[in-house]
Design an enzyme around this catalytic site. Structure first.
Site, short mmCIF file in Angstrom:
data_model
loop_
_atom_site.label_atom_id
_atom_site.label_comp_id
_atom_site.label_asym_id
_atom_site.label_seq_id
_atom_site.Cartn_x
_atom_site.Cartn_y
_atom_site.Cartn_z
N SER A 209 0.82 -1.20 0.00
CA SER A 209 0.00 0.00 0.00
C SER A 209 0.86 1.26 0.00
CB SER A 209 -0.97 -0.03 1.19
OG SER A 209 -2.07 0.80 0.94
N LYS B 204 -19.54 18.32 9.53
CA LYS B 204 -18.49 18.49 10.55
C LYS B 204 -18.42 17.29 11.49
CE LYS B 204 -15.27 20.52 12.82
NZ LYS B 204 -13.92 20.56 12.24
#
Length: 351
Positions: free
Chosen positions: A170, A222
């Protein structure tokens, strides 16, 4: 007159008594008084507030814990300064043409030290090539990309070769894409091209123990990813779009680094891991080999004698500097108060 105000008068009388015996006669060993000097009694009275301040115990005796803490902070800064001085001047890494070693170990997160070292290697004219030893399962997306960008900039000025260790998956694979040539062991774990994002779910646990939370935000996204509740469908689409954008960037990096077609990379980018032998077969690595083979290739490329010692990143006061930095961070964070900000979700690239 208060007992505190008479402190100096008592001291004078005590001195006078020390020069006489119990019957008031002058002791033989006492210094003779000068007859011409008349004896004068001195009565001094100071304001009680002044006497009280003079008689107070020292600050550190009244606050031993605070004084100890301040002393440790001062010693910590002093030790950190000494460690920095002991690291020496790294402006000239080598006096003649040499190769540098760059290590990417463990999960990729805080890469500031690696970035500084890569910059030093790039700017030093006597460093003519670099071996990057990657042994990492991946890590933060942005940190992995920062390392790749720095190594890519280095590779534009001098040869760079990657030696994959036990794993270079990765984010570890992304970092490796900056090299001109990649060596992997037959059993190296690599691949895992993709991006993941984790959202711990605590709602059922909180409901079971009867704990709730109410969150006020300035915008609808948020509090997205709040572990005290499940994601809404809109939030899932929002986060999927984010990781898809990061994924496309990952695919582009692999395609550019390995000179492969994007569709060919996309076919490999399903999150699957590959052995080193499979990576060579599908184009993610160049050759089966370990650190020695990578070193040999770079020496042939640059003309540096393979017996010459590699230039490595200088130690920063071994573990002492790390301990001091960690200790000071804990102290300063404790003194900073308890103001908290909402933490953004963690985007990671790991196998």
């Amino acid at each position: 007159m208060s007992s505190e105000g008479n402190i100096f008068a008592r001291l004078l009388r005590r001195k006078s008594d020390a020069a006489t015996d119990g019957d008031g006669a002058v002791r033989a060993d006492a210094a003779p008084e000068i007859d011409s000097a008349p004896r004068v009694e001195c009565h001094v009275q100071l304001p009680e507030e002044v006497v009280r301040q003079l008689c107070r115990r020292p600050f550190c005796r009244r606050h031993p814990l605070l004084c100890g803490l301040l002393a440790l902070v001062i010693l910590g800064f002093a030790a950190k300064g000494l460690c920095s001085m002991s690291s020496g001047d790294t402006s000239a890494l080598a006096e003649e043409p040499a190769l540098a070693l760059i290590k990417i170990d463990g999960p990729i997160s805080d890469v500031s030290d690696n970035l500084d070292w890569i910059t030093q290697v790039r700017l030093d004219e006597n460093i003519v090539g670099a071996i990057v030893r990657v042994d990492s399962p991946g890590g933060d997306v942005a940190a992995s990309e920062e390392l790749y960008t720095a190594l890519r900039s280095l590779a534009k000025t001098k040869p760079v070769v990657v030696s994959m260790g036990s794993e270079a998956a990765s984010g570890g694979l992304m970092v490796s894409m900056a090299a001109e040539r990649i060596y992997a062991n037959a059993t190296t774990v690599t691949g895992s091209i993709g991006v993941r994002m984790d959202f711990p779910q605590l709602k059922r646990l909180l409901d079971t123990i009867g704990v709730g939370q109410e969150t006020l935000t300035t915008g609808p996204y948020k509090a997205a990813g709040d572990p005290s509740r499940t994601l809404t469908e809109e939030e899932r689409r929002y986060f999927n779009a984010l990781i898809q954008s990061m994924f496309e960037e990952f695919v582009s990096i692999v395609a550019e680094g390995r000179h492969m077609d994007r569709e060919a990379v996309r076919a490999l980018a399903n999150g699957k891991i590959y052995t080193g032998r499979e990576a060579v077969a599908n184009g993610l690595a160049d050759e089966i080999g370990g650190f020695s083979e990578a070193h040999q290739w770079l020496c042939e490329k640059t003309g540096v004698d393979i017996r010459d010692e590699l230039v490595t990143m200088p130690e920063e006061g071994p573990e002492v500097d790390k301990f001091v930095s960690s200790f000071l961070q804990q102290i300063l964070s404790g003194l900073a108060g308890s103001v908290r900000h909402e933490q953004a979700p963690a985007f990671r690239m790991e196998r």
